[in-house]
Design a protein around this motif. Structure first.
Motif, PDB file in Angstrom:
ATOM      1  N   ARG A   1     -22.322 120.643 116.905  1.00  0.00           N
ATOM      2  CA  ARG A   1     -23.312 121.329 116.065  1.00  0.00           C
ATOM      3  C   ARG A   1     -24.722 120.813 116.375  1.00  0.00           C
ATOM      4  O   ARG A   1     -25.660 121.609 116.534  1.00  0.00           O
ATOM      5  CB  ARG A   1     -23.011 121.111 114.583  1.00  0.00           C
ATOM      6  CG  ARG A   1     -24.038 121.790 113.677  1.00  0.00           C
ATOM      7  CD  ARG A   1     -23.922 121.385 112.223  1.00  0.00           C
ATOM      8  NE  ARG A   1     -22.687 121.859 111.634  1.00  0.00           N
ATOM      9  CZ  ARG A   1     -21.711 121.072 111.167  1.00  0.00           C
ATOM     10  NH1 ARG A   1     -21.842 119.752 111.215  1.00  0.00           N
ATOM     11  NH2 ARG A   1     -20.626 121.577 110.647  1.00  0.00           N
TER      12      ARG A   1
ATOM     13  N   LEU B   1     -25.964 122.258 119.608  1.00  0.00           N
ATOM     14  CA  LEU B   1     -26.309 123.679 119.473  1.00  0.00           C
ATOM     15  C   LEU B   1     -27.647 123.834 118.751  1.00  0.00           C
ATOM     16  O   LEU B   1     -28.486 124.651 119.141  1.00  0.00           O
ATOM     17  CB  LEU B   1     -25.205 124.431 118.717  1.00  0.00           C
ATOM     18  CG  LEU B   1     -23.860 124.536 119.467  1.00  0.00           C
ATOM     19  CD1 LEU B   1     -22.755 125.021 118.527  1.00  0.00           C
ATOM     20  CD2 LEU B   1     -23.992 125.467 120.677  1.00  0.00           C
ATOM     21  N   LEU B   2     -27.856 123.022 117.710  1.00  0.00           N
ATOM     22  CA  LEU B   2     -29.134 123.100 116.980  1.00  0.00           C
ATOM     23  C   LEU B   2     -30.284 122.642 117.881  1.00  0.00           C
ATOM     24  O   LEU B   2     -31.357 123.256 117.892  1.00  0.00           O
ATOM     25  CB  LEU B   2     -29.083 122.254 115.696  1.00  0.00           C
ATOM     26  CG  LEU B   2     -28.118 122.732 114.596  1.00  0.00           C
ATOM     27  CD1 LEU B   2     -28.053 121.734 113.443  1.00  0.00           C
ATOM     28  CD2 LEU B   2     -28.516 124.111 114.058  1.00  0.00           C
TER      29      LEU B   2
ATOM     30  N   GLU C   1     -30.470 122.948 120.979  1.00  0.00           N
ATOM     31  CA  GLU C   1     -30.724 124.008 121.971  1.00  0.00           C
ATOM     32  C   GLU C   1     -31.446 125.198 121.352  1.00  0.00           C
ATOM     33  O   GLU C   1     -31.727 126.177 122.042  1.00  0.00           O
ATOM     34  CB  GLU C   1     -29.395 124.489 122.573  1.00  0.00           C
ATOM     35  CG  GLU C   1     -28.797 123.492 123.561  1.00  0.00           C
ATOM     36  CD  GLU C   1     -27.369 123.868 123.982  1.00  0.00           C
ATOM     37  OE1 GLU C   1     -26.788 123.082 124.751  1.00  0.00           O
ATOM     38  OE2 GLU C   1     -26.853 124.913 123.527  1.00  0.00           O
TER      39      GLU C   1
ATOM     40  N   LYS D   1     -30.291 126.982 118.500  1.00  0.00           N
ATOM     41  CA  LYS D   1     -29.478 127.881 117.677  1.00  0.00           C
ATOM     42  C   LYS D   1     -29.751 127.591 116.203  1.00  0.00           C
ATOM     43  O   LYS D   1     -30.135 126.478 115.827  1.00  0.00           O
ATOM     44  CB  LYS D   1     -27.989 127.653 117.973  1.00  0.00           C
ATOM     45  CG  LYS D   1     -27.569 128.106 119.363  1.00  0.00           C
ATOM     46  CD  LYS D   1     -26.230 128.781 119.307  1.00  0.00           C
ATOM     47  CE  LYS D   1     -25.790 129.496 120.552  1.00  0.00           C
ATOM     48  NZ  LYS D   1     -26.587 129.464 121.749  1.00  0.00           N
ATOM     49  N   THR D   2     -29.560 128.603 115.356  1.00  0.00           N
ATOM     50  CA  THR D   2     -29.675 128.388 113.915  1.00  0.00           C
ATOM     51  C   THR D   2     -28.373 127.774 113.410  1.00  0.00           C
ATOM     52  O   THR D   2     -27.343 127.804 114.117  1.00  0.00           O
ATOM     53  CB  THR D   2     -29.915 129.715 113.178  1.00  0.00           C
ATOM     54  OG1 THR D   2     -28.764 130.541 113.393  1.00  0.00           O
ATOM     55  CG2 THR D   2     -31.171 130.431 113.647  1.00  0.00           C
TER      56      THR D   2
ATOM     57  N   GLU E   1     -25.687 130.365 113.518  1.00  0.00           N
ATOM     58  CA  GLU E   1     -25.164 130.595 114.874  1.00  0.00           C
ATOM     59  C   GLU E   1     -24.251 129.440 115.292  1.00  0.00           C
ATOM     60  O   GLU E   1     -23.169 129.649 115.850  1.00  0.00           O
ATOM     61  CB  GLU E   1     -26.323 130.740 115.865  1.00  0.00           C
ATOM     62  CG  GLU E   1     -27.073 132.070 115.696  1.00  0.00           C
ATOM     63  CD  GLU E   1     -28.430 132.094 116.414  1.00  0.00           C
ATOM     64  OE1 GLU E   1     -28.994 133.202 116.539  1.00  0.00           O
ATOM     65  OE2 GLU E   1     -28.934 131.028 116.822  1.00  0.00           O
ATOM     66  N   ALA E   2     -24.690 128.217 114.993  1.00  0.00           N
ATOM     67  CA  ALA E   2     -23.868 127.053 115.354  1.00  0.00           C
ATOM     68  C   ALA E   2     -22.529 127.103 114.608  1.00  0.00           C
ATOM     69  O   ALA E   2     -21.474 126.810 115.180  1.00  0.00           O
ATOM     70  CB  ALA E   2     -24.617 125.759 115.015  1.00  0.00           C
TER      71      ALA E   2
ATOM     72  N   VAL F   1     -20.232 129.584 116.258  1.00  0.00           N
ATOM     73  CA  VAL F   1     -19.667 129.065 117.513  1.00  0.00           C
ATOM     74  C   VAL F   1     -18.498 128.128 117.199  1.00  0.00           C
ATOM     75  O   VAL F   1     -17.402 128.239 117.761  1.00  0.00           O
ATOM     76  CB  VAL F   1     -20.752 128.324 118.343  1.00  0.00           C
ATOM     77  CG1 VAL F   1     -20.121 127.570 119.512  1.00  0.00           C
ATOM     78  CG2 VAL F   1     -21.815 129.301 118.843  1.00  0.00           C
TER      79      VAL F   1
ATOM     80  N   ASN G   1     -30.491 129.093 106.620  1.00  0.00           N
ATOM     81  CA  ASN G   1     -30.761 128.350 107.849  1.00  0.00           C
ATOM     82  C   ASN G   1     -31.940 127.408 107.677  1.00  0.00           C
ATOM     83  O   ASN G   1     -32.256 126.631 108.580  1.00  0.00           O
ATOM     84  CB  ASN G   1     -31.026 129.320 109.007  1.00  0.00           C
ATOM     85  CG  ASN G   1     -29.725 129.929 109.502  1.00  0.00           C
ATOM     86  OD1 ASN G   1     -28.685 129.278 109.444  1.00  0.00           O
ATOM     87  ND2 ASN G   1     -29.788 131.168 109.958  1.00  0.00           N
TER      88      ASN G   1
END
Ligand code: GDP
Length: 327
Positions: free
Chosen positions: A100, A103-104, A106, A108-109, A112-113, A116, A132
């Motif tokens: 997580r 992903l954050l 990178e 992503k919200t 979104e994380a 995934v 978010n």
């Protein structure tokens, strides 16, 4: 479609029941993120994790949090390095926090994380963070203002509580899909979660309270309070700090603007009568969930009150845990 508003412990037990008696694909869970914290530099979302783990068959039901059968080698090693260890994260649990956080980082919200992670763990229900944006539950005590996890986990909820606030809530927006999930649901279920630190933060996100007021489906809440005490944890102290009695009347008051049906324990039959005289629909049931059967029975009872057409027994699924296990 059913929409559930939830925290992490009572909420996960309730969701565990729901997934046994209706298709997981038909459940959207809007999850409190007011307890989220940065731990060892990683973004940890305790309630999102518990709901994700219960729906992927990974939750440790004995502990009520974290991954079943997890080891704590990293926690030990961090302790040896002099790092704080009061917030327990197991090794497999850490894998989710690492993913997580990456992903954050990178861009992503959080939703979104979450999507995934849910996809990788085979979760069929839809799990949405309430927002978010960062909304932080802050507990004001004589020792100063604490984050929820500092109050609850680090200090064992021993501090007297003056008040609770949700920092950042007024500027937050509901995460994508949240308002639509509420307004389009056949029924909205408020899990037996802490009304102050799990459900109030969700209601504090602008737009969510309004969506509940105009929801087309019935709104039912299961009381986390049984006989003037919470089944577990600090809900009573926190409710008192927010001016709510620790009783099913206090739970009804917390949700009075939009609640259609309150489900309380059979032990609260007399208090239920008093609420009925005030005009609220109240159903008594066995609400303390100790076994898988208890959870399914409560879920069945709640659904039969507000969306009986969705009831359909489901096979047990535990695939994600097997996938995470070493070969
Ligand atoms: P948190 O995020 O860990 O605080 O989890 P929740 O807010 O979802 O759950 C905490 C609440 O769950 C507490 O107020 C408990 O009283 C309630 N709770 C825990 N187990 C049960 C149960 O079996 N039945 C009911 N009715 N409430 C429960």
């Amino acid at each position: 479609m059913i929409c559930v508003l939830s925290g992490g412990t009572g909420g996960a037990k309730f969701v565990d029941g729901l997934r046994q008696v209706m298709p997981a694909e038909d459940i959207t869970i809007i999850v409190n993120t007011g307890d989220d914290l940065l731990w060892w530099g990683l973004y940890v979302s305790p309630d999102l994790d518990s709901i994700t783990y219960v729906l992927s068959g990974m939750l440790s039901r004995e502990r009520g949090w974290g991954v079943k059968g997890d080891t704590f080698l990293c926690l030990q090693a961090m302790g040896q390095l002099g790092e704080p260890t009061w917030f327990h994260t197991g090794d497999r649990d850490l894998a989710v926090h690492l993913l997580r956080s990456r992903l954050l980082a990178e861009g992503k919200t959080l939703s979104e994380a979450t999507a995934v992670i849910c996809g990788k763990l085979g979760v069929k229900a839809r799990i949405l963070p309430m927002s978010n944006s960062r909304v932080e539950t802050r507990v004001d005590t004589p020792a100063g203002e604490l984050s929820f996890e500092e109050y609850f986990v680090q200090r064992w909820y021993q501090d007297p509580v003056n008040s609770v606030r949700f920092a950042g809530a007024s500027d937050a927006e509901p995460a994508p899909g949240v308002l639509d999930a509420i307004s389009s649901a056949d029924a909205v279920l408020i899990a037996p979660s802490n009304p102050v630190t799990s459900i109030e933060p969700i209601l504090a996100v602008p737009g969510i309270h309004q969506a509940l007021l105009s929801a087309r489906g019935k709104i039912a809440a299961v009381s986390p309070i049984v006989g003037n005490a919470p089944v577990a944890g600090p809900a009573g102290i926190l409710m008192a700090a927010q001016g709510l009695p620790c009783s099913i009347a206090g739970v009804a008051k917390a949700y009075e603007d939009f609640l259609d049906v309150l489900i309380c324990d059979t032990r609260d039959a007399r208090a239920a009568d008093a609420l009925r005289r005030g005009g609220l629909r109240v159903q008594c049931a066995q609400t303390v969930m100790r076994s898988a059967e208890d959870k399914a029975a409560l879920a069945r009872e709640v659904l039969s009150l507000v969306a009986g057409n969705l009831l359909k027994e489901q096979p047990e699924s535990n695939t994600a845990f097997r996938r995470l296990s070493p070969p």
